[in-house]
Write a protein that holds these residues in place. Structure first.
Motif, PDB file in Angstrom:
ATOM      1  N   THR A  40       0.843  -1.191   0.000  1.00  0.00           N
ATOM      2  CA  THR A  40       0.000   0.000   0.000  1.00  0.00           C
ATOM      3  C   THR A  40       0.881   1.245   0.000  1.00  0.00           C
ATOM      4  OG1 THR A  40      -1.774  -1.125   1.191  1.00  0.00           O
ATOM      5  CG2 THR A  40      -1.766   1.290   1.245  1.00  0.00           C
ATOM      6  N   VAL A  41       0.674   2.112  -0.983  1.00  0.00           N
ATOM      7  CA  VAL A  41       1.453   3.347  -1.104  1.00  0.00           C
ATOM      8  C   VAL A  41       0.513   4.534  -0.918  1.00  0.00           C
ATOM      9  CG1 VAL A  41       2.929   4.759  -2.585  1.00  0.00           C
ATOM     10  CG2 VAL A  41       3.090   2.246  -2.671  1.00  0.00           C
ATOM     11  N   LYS A  42       0.830   5.378   0.057  1.00  0.00           N
ATOM     12  CA  LYS A  42       0.012   6.557   0.354  1.00  0.00           C
ATOM     13  C   LYS A  42       0.855   7.809   0.125  1.00  0.00           C
ATOM     14  CE  LYS A  42      -2.426   6.358   4.095  1.00  0.00           C
ATOM     15  NZ  LYS A  42      -2.739   6.360   5.556  1.00  0.00           N
ATOM     16  N   LEU A  43       0.423   8.668  -0.791  1.00  0.00           N
ATOM     17  CA  LEU A  43       1.155   9.890  -1.128  1.00  0.00           C
ATOM     18  C   LEU A  43       0.601  11.082  -0.366  1.00  0.00           C
ATOM     19  CD1 LEU A  43       1.347   9.518  -5.024  1.00  0.00           C
ATOM     20  CD2 LEU A  43       3.009   8.742  -3.325  1.00  0.00           C
ATOM     21  N   GLU A  44       1.509  11.995   0.037  1.00  0.00           N
ATOM     22  CA  GLU A  44       1.101  13.224   0.700  1.00  0.00           C
ATOM     23  C   GLU A  44       1.311  14.448  -0.185  1.00  0.00           C
ATOM     24  OE1 GLU A  44       2.671  13.607   4.640  1.00  0.00           O
ATOM     25  OE2 GLU A  44       2.508  11.455   5.031  1.00  0.00           O
ATOM     26  N   ASP A  45       1.962  14.262  -1.327  1.00  0.00           N
ATOM     27  CA  ASP A  45       2.141  15.345  -2.290  1.00  0.00           C
ATOM     28  C   ASP A  45       2.449  14.735  -3.650  1.00  0.00           C
ATOM     29  OD1 ASP A  45       5.142  15.042  -2.604  1.00  0.00           O
ATOM     30  OD2 ASP A  45       5.032  15.512  -0.478  1.00  0.00           O
ATOM     31  N   ALA A  46       2.386  15.557  -4.690  1.00  0.00           N
ATOM     32  CA  ALA A  46       2.575  15.063  -6.049  1.00  0.00           C
ATOM     33  C   ALA A  46       4.039  14.915  -6.429  1.00  0.00           C
ATOM     34  CB  ALA A  46       1.879  15.997  -7.039  1.00  0.00           C
ATOM     35  N   SER A  52       4.123   7.191   2.372  1.00  0.00           N
ATOM     36  CA  SER A  52       4.310   6.041   3.257  1.00  0.00           C
ATOM     37  C   SER A  52       4.004   4.759   2.499  1.00  0.00           C
ATOM     38  CB  SER A  52       3.411   6.149   4.493  1.00  0.00           C
ATOM     39  OG  SER A  52       2.048   6.066   4.132  1.00  0.00           O
ATOM     40  N   ILE A  53       4.598   3.680   2.960  1.00  0.00           N
ATOM     41  CA  ILE A  53       4.398   2.356   2.371  1.00  0.00           C
ATOM     42  C   ILE A  53       4.059   1.405   3.510  1.00  0.00           C
ATOM     43  CG2 ILE A  53       5.461   0.467   1.079  1.00  0.00           C
ATOM     44  CD1 ILE A  53       7.359   2.555  -0.157  1.00  0.00           C
ATOM     45  N   LYS A 359      -3.043  16.481 -10.643  1.00  0.00           N
ATOM     46  CA  LYS A 359      -4.284  17.250 -10.775  1.00  0.00           C
ATOM     47  C   LYS A 359      -5.101  17.194  -9.479  1.00  0.00           C
ATOM     48  CE  LYS A 359      -4.715  16.665 -15.790  1.00  0.00           C
ATOM     49  NZ  LYS A 359      -5.482  15.998 -16.891  1.00  0.00           N
ATOM     50  N   ALA A 360      -5.126  16.017  -8.874  1.00  0.00           N
ATOM     51  CA  ALA A 360      -5.900  15.865  -7.635  1.00  0.00           C
ATOM     52  C   ALA A 360      -5.306  16.716  -6.513  1.00  0.00           C
ATOM     53  CB  ALA A 360      -5.943  14.393  -7.228  1.00  0.00           C
ATOM     54  N   PHE A 361      -3.975  16.717  -6.385  1.00  0.00           N
ATOM     55  CA  PHE A 361      -3.342  17.526  -5.329  1.00  0.00           C
ATOM     56  C   PHE A 361      -3.474  19.021  -5.623  1.00  0.00           C
ATOM     57  CE2 PHE A 361      -0.904  13.613  -4.172  1.00  0.00           C
ATOM     58  CZ  PHE A 361      -1.226  13.615  -2.810  1.00  0.00           C
ATOM     59  N   MET A 362      -3.368  19.389  -6.900  1.00  0.00           N
ATOM     60  CA  MET A 362      -3.466  20.804  -7.268  1.00  0.00           C
ATOM     61  C   MET A 362      -4.864  21.354  -7.040  1.00  0.00           C
ATOM     62  SD  MET A 362      -1.119  20.988 -10.730  1.00  0.00           S
ATOM     63  CE  MET A 362      -1.567  22.707 -11.016  1.00  0.00           C
ATOM     64  N   LYS A 368      -4.209  13.386   0.993  1.00  0.00           N
ATOM     65  CA  LYS A 368      -3.437  12.168   0.789  1.00  0.00           C
ATOM     66  C   LYS A 368      -4.138  11.307  -0.257  1.00  0.00           C
ATOM     67  CE  LYS A 368      -1.656  12.037   5.534  1.00  0.00           C
ATOM     68  NZ  LYS A 368      -1.529  11.244   6.781  1.00  0.00           N
ATOM     69  N   ILE A 369      -3.341  10.552  -0.993  1.00  0.00           N
ATOM     70  CA  ILE A 369      -3.898   9.658  -2.010  1.00  0.00           C
ATOM     71  C   ILE A 369      -3.297   8.267  -1.825  1.00  0.00           C
ATOM     72  CG2 ILE A 369      -3.993   9.121  -4.475  1.00  0.00           C
ATOM     73  CD1 ILE A 369      -3.990  12.088  -5.058  1.00  0.00           C
ATOM     74  N   VAL A 370      -4.145   7.267  -1.735  1.00  0.00           N
ATOM     75  CA  VAL A 370      -3.693   5.884  -1.693  1.00  0.00           C
ATOM     76  C   VAL A 370      -3.756   5.328  -3.107  1.00  0.00           C
ATOM     77  CG1 VAL A 370      -4.099   3.575  -0.770  1.00  0.00           C
ATOM     78  CG2 VAL A 370      -4.514   5.583   0.669  1.00  0.00           C
ATOM     79  N   LEU A 371      -2.619   4.881  -3.613  1.00  0.00           N
ATOM     80  CA  LEU A 371      -2.572   4.375  -4.977  1.00  0.00           C
ATOM     81  C   LEU A 371      -3.385   3.090  -5.123  1.00  0.00           C
ATOM     82  CD1 LEU A 371       1.191   4.850  -5.938  1.00  0.00           C
ATOM     83  CD2 LEU A 371      -0.729   6.386  -6.357  1.00  0.00           C
ATOM     84  N   ARG A 372      -4.162   3.034  -6.186  1.00  0.00           N
ATOM     85  CA  ARG A 372      -4.925   1.827  -6.493  1.00  0.00           C
ATOM     86  C   ARG A 372      -3.954   0.697  -6.771  1.00  0.00           C
ATOM     87  NH1 ARG A 372      -6.174  -0.304 -11.633  1.00  0.00           N
ATOM     88  NH2 ARG A 372      -8.072  -1.568 -11.742  1.00  0.00           N
ATOM     89  N   LYS A 373      -4.134  -0.415  -6.057  1.00  0.00           N
ATOM     90  CA  LYS A 373      -3.208  -1.530  -6.189  1.00  0.00           C
ATOM     91  C   LYS A 373      -3.340  -2.205  -7.551  1.00  0.00           C
ATOM     92  CE  LYS A 373      -2.623  -2.765  -1.320  1.00  0.00           C
ATOM     93  NZ  LYS A 373      -2.669  -3.873  -0.342  1.00  0.00           N
ATOM     94  N   PRO A 374      -2.209  -2.637  -8.113  1.00  0.00           N
ATOM     95  CA  PRO A 374      -2.284  -3.389  -9.371  1.00  0.00           C
ATOM     96  C   PRO A 374      -2.716  -4.819  -9.088  1.00  0.00           C
ATOM     97  CG  PRO A 374      -0.028  -3.318  -8.620  1.00  0.00           C
ATOM     98  CD  PRO A 374      -0.821  -2.475  -7.651  1.00  0.00           C
TER      99      PRO A 374
END
Length: 466
Positions: A40-46, A52-53, A359-362, A368-374
């Motif tokens: 699980t990858v969670k982004l706090e900025d673009a 975090s992982i 685009k979402a962060f802007m 925060k964005i959690v990347l959709r898992k492959p």
């Protein structure tokens, strides 16, 4: 493959990581490796600066390449060049003699320089990327000039003076008690071809560097220092130098200032690697680190110059010459030993889309964005089909959207002129079912051709019919 001189890990080739070029590269590479493994990858900025992982048991926070496995004490020590020196000296690790000057009294600095002997190096206590570092100071007059530049012009308040040591500049990356990679950094230079001017040679080299994911942000600027080196050798920017003649353009070997980067992992002496490992091990709670090593082949000696807890791993992955080492994989291995890389579940052509993240962060709609898992399917069962067709059916978007609810696939549909392009990627049965139901639902269709898709695949399904 990168060029005739350099080889990069194929699963992070320049084409694959194009979205991560530049300052986001470190975080992008680590996040991509973790995401491909199903973590699980969670982004706090673009910019992939903070993220975090996590797996089912552990969460590790990152600032670019540095993980939370490295504790605050280690960060404080490695940011302080003099404190780092004291730890290295206590552990018997070879490092230049030096001293911290907090009051920045030039007379005190001159006195210490005379004690350790010229030449010396003057640098900020907590600088980075070589900013404010003045080397090969040969006497009191040049020391005063360096002091004026670093303290008065650049504004650094705390300075370190140390004995100049000689040799070539290396960056070793130490992780899990071993040296995973070593690169030699060679100051910016050009090599003559007998017909191009020096200015044109710089342009040509910069064009090559722009293709390198890491070096693309470290172009050779035609600034005062470069002009001074050109003139020092009796040339101008319009001069043509002989074929094979090498012209040095800078003093320091910083990749950010145009230096060449050569992988020497297998050729640098073991005692130099051992010194780098001992340097990292003597700092409490330092999980992994970039180590600046000065190695002199003539005297067969080395000195540890600096430790970088937040190392630019791109310098080791994307050299200008030699074989790049995949440090992102090594970092994820260290942080998540129970989530190993598994070859038949690793899809090197699958990437996440950074433009939609930006685009979402802007929009300031998310923090925060959690990347959709492959989908971690067996690669032998993945099918990727691309087709071009025409139709007068006006309900394409609705029909695609309905199918996506029941099919776990990636891909896109877009319109070009009067034709439509459709690419679908996923499990063989899912893709075949998607295609069958989609075309069965159309009132009329003219299928021009279908072929296997061999390019990159962005995770998700993108609809662009405008």
């Amino acid at each position: 493959m990168a060029s005739e001189k350099a080889v990069y890990p194929i699963h992070v080739s320049p084409k694959i990581v194009k979205q991560g070029f530049g300052y986001k590269l470190c975080g992008f590479l680590i996040a991509l490796e973790a995401w491909r493994r199903g973590l699980t990858v969670k982004l706090e900025d673009a910019s992939f600066k903070r993220y975090s992982i996590s797996d089912n048991n552990t969460e590790v926070r990152f600032i670019r390449s540095r993980s939370s496995l490295t504790k605050n004490k280690a960060i404080v020590i490695t940011k302080n060049k003099q404190l780092t020196r004291e730890y290295l000296q206590a552990a018997g690790v070879p490092t230049p003699a030096g001293k911290l000057f907090e009051s920045c009294n030039l007379k005190d600095i001159e006195k210490f320089a005379s004690e350790i002997g010229f030449p010396v190096v003057l640098k900020p206590l907590d600088g980075s990327l070589g900013n404010g570092v003045v080397t090969d100071i040969s006497g009191s007059e040049s020391l005063a000039e360096a002091f004026d530049y670093v303290h008065n012009k650049l504004g650094f308040k705390k300075l370190v003076l140390e004995k100049q040591v000689w040799g070539d500049d290396f960056r070793a990356f130490v992780i899990a008690g071993r040296v995973a990679s070593v690169v030699k950094r060679v100051p910016a230079n050009v090599v003559g071809d007998g017909k191009s001017t020096i200015s044109e040679l710089i342009d040509q080299k910069n064009a090559e560097r722009k293709l390198n994911p890491f070096l693309s942000t470290g172009l050779i600027k035609k600034d005062e220092e470069v002009n001074r080196y050109v003139e020092k050798n009796g040339f101008t920017m319009s001069s043509v130098i002989l074929q094979g003649e090498k012209l040095r353009l800078r003093g320091k070997a910083n990749a950010s200032a145009g230096a060449d980067v050569i992988d020497v992992t297998d050729s640098i002496p073991e005692f130099a690697k051992d010194a780098a490992v001992r340097a990292v091990s003597c700092i409490p709670d330092l999980a992994y680190c970039g180590v600046d090593v000065m190695y002199d082949e003539a005297t067969n000696s080395c000195h540890i110059i600096e430790l970088n807890a937040q190392s630019q791993i791109g310098v080791n992955i994307y050299p200008s010459e030699g074989e790049g080492k995949d440090l992102a994989r090594a970092i994820v291995d260290t942080c998540f030993p129970n989530s190993p890389y598994i070859k038949n579940k690793f899809d090197s052509k699958l990437v996440f889309d950074t433009s939609s993240l930006s685009k979402a962060f802007m929009s300031h709609s998310v923090e925060k964005i959690v990347l959709r898992k492959p989908s971690l399917a067996n690669l032998k069962k993945i099918k990727r089909s691309y087709c071009v067709f025409s139709t007068s059916d006006v309900l394409l978007k609705k029909k695609i959207s309905v199918l996506l609810k029941d099919h776990n696939v990636d891909g896109f549909i877009s319109k070009k002129d009067n034709d439509f392009q459709l690419m679908v990627s996923g499990d063989v049965k899912e893709v075949e079912s998607f295609f069958g139901k989609f075309f069965d639902s159309l009132s009329e269709v003219n299928l021009m051709f279908t072929k296997r898709w061999v390019g990159l695949v962005k995770s998700g399904f993108f609809i662009n019919l405008s």
